[in-house]
Design an enzyme around this catalytic site. Structure first.
Site, PDB file in Angstrom:
ATOM      1  N   HIS A 227       0.809  -1.223   0.000  1.00 54.99           N
ATOM      2  CA  HIS A 227       0.000   0.000   0.000  1.00 54.99           C
ATOM      3  C   HIS A 227       0.843   1.276   0.000  1.00 54.99           C
ATOM      4  O   HIS A 227       0.299   2.383  -0.079  1.00 54.99           O
ATOM      5  CB  HIS A 227      -1.001  -0.004   1.169  1.00 54.99           C
ATOM      6  CG  HIS A 227      -0.420   0.269   2.512  1.00 54.99           C
ATOM      7  ND1 HIS A 227      -0.044  -0.721   3.376  1.00 54.99           N
ATOM      8  CD2 HIS A 227      -0.181   1.429   3.155  1.00 54.99           C
ATOM      9  CE1 HIS A 227       0.403  -0.180   4.495  1.00 54.99           C
ATOM     10  NE2 HIS A 227       0.331   1.136   4.380  1.00 54.99           N
TER      11      HIS A 227
ATOM     12  N   ASP B  54      -0.029  -7.773   1.820  1.00 57.57           N
ATOM     13  CA  ASP B  54       0.409  -6.371   1.812  1.00 57.57           C
ATOM     14  C   ASP B  54       1.935  -6.343   1.802  1.00 57.57           C
ATOM     15  O   ASP B  54       2.589  -6.032   2.791  1.00 57.57           O
ATOM     16  CB  ASP B  54      -0.154  -5.627   3.022  1.00 57.57           C
ATOM     17  CG  ASP B  54       0.085  -4.122   2.941  1.00 57.57           C
ATOM     18  OD1 ASP B  54       0.465  -3.644   1.851  1.00 57.57           O
ATOM     19  OD2 ASP B  54      -0.123  -3.432   3.964  1.00 57.57           O
TER      20      ASP B  54
ATOM     21  N   SER C  78       4.443   3.083   7.619  1.00 54.97           N
ATOM     22  CA  SER C  78       4.118   1.927   6.786  1.00 54.97           C
ATOM     23  C   SER C  78       5.315   1.440   5.988  1.00 54.97           C
ATOM     24  O   SER C  78       6.132   2.224   5.507  1.00 54.97           O
ATOM     25  CB  SER C  78       2.995   2.281   5.816  1.00 54.97           C
ATOM     26  OG  SER C  78       1.765   2.322   6.470  1.00 54.97           O
TER      27      SER C  78
END
Length: 260
Positions: free
Chosen positions: A67, A112, A206
């Protein structure tokens, strides 16, 4: 990196969660300049926006979260202070990006993960060196290190000049299931955090590594909207479960599929 919750946050009853599109460490301290030689800062080339972090795993490859992806990415290596870069800082751009599925159909609890091939290799230096992939899965109870340039607060976006680091614990998957009822019975993710709250990854962190007992075991993926909230740990893509996929892609077998 790690967020220390104010008393008002402890009174909030809403249990919500959202993907950490770019997370920062809450409740932590500035990382030692020599402890993150593998840490990579990711940017969108067109906008210049900071997208999160990744880990250099060999001179041509970076591992991060799916992402964090943008069409064209700039990657900075050997970075500590953004305002006063190290003299050995190196910059590359993405040449190819690989996902578990060609349509990038990842979920909060599965797939992910993204491999980025660089336009040219980076050279090891004082502040640049790859992080080794794990040879064994992690054990619940392990002490894990999180790090990143993510926000220092979950109430406003305060991005630091330097990366922050914190220690959290590897928890049972059931701890994440209790916090997030939508989680499936099984998942190729790790649950990590401090159940009492106070330390967590947050927006801007992230894609960064979860390093347990000195070994690269997870990729920061998602967690509570209220970073570091009591009994709302974070979710990290489990690197060990994707080793065959990672190693096959690097070896040139781009048709390999991720584990189910």
């Amino acid at each position: 990196m790690v967020l220390i919750r104010v008393l008002a946050n402890l009174l909030i009853l809403q249990l919500s969660y959202a993907q950490k599109s770019s997370e920062l460490v809450i409740g932590g301290d500035e990382c030692n300049i020599n402890e993150h030689r593998f840490l990579v800062a990711l940017y969108d080339v067109s906008s210049g926006d900071f997208r999160g972090s990744g880990a250099l795993i060999n001179p041509e490859w970076v591992l991060t979260a799916a992402h964090c992806e943008t069409e064209e990415m700039k990657l900075q290596f050997g970075l500590h202070s953004k305002r006063v870069p190290n003299k050995d800082k190196q910059t590359r751009v993405s040449k190819e990006k690989f996902f578990c599925e060609s349509n990038k159909n990842y979920t909060k609890w599965n797939k992910d993960i993204m491999l980025i091939k660089l336009n040219r290799p980076v050279k090891n230096s004082t502040h640049i060196a790859p992080l080794s992939l794990p040879s064994n899965p992690p054990s619940v109870g392990s002490v894990c290190r999180i790090m990143g340039w993510g926000t220092l607060s979950d109430t406003e976006m305060i991005l630091p000049d330097v990366p922050h680091c914190a220690n959290i614990n590897l928890l049972n998957y059931s701890d994440c299931q209790a916090a997030y009822p939508e989680l499936p019975a099984k998942s190729r993710t790790l649950c990590a955090g401090i159940l009492e709250g106070g330390k967590d990854t947050c927006s801007g962190d992230s894609g960064g590594p979860l390093i347990c007992n000195g070994t690269f075991q997870g990729i920061a993926s998602w967690g509570s909207t209220l970073c570091g909230y009591v009994r709302e740990p974070g979710s990290y893509t489990k690197v060990f479960d994707h080793l065959d996929w990672i190693q096959s892609i690097i070896a040139g077998n781009t048709n390999v599929t991720c584990p189910l």
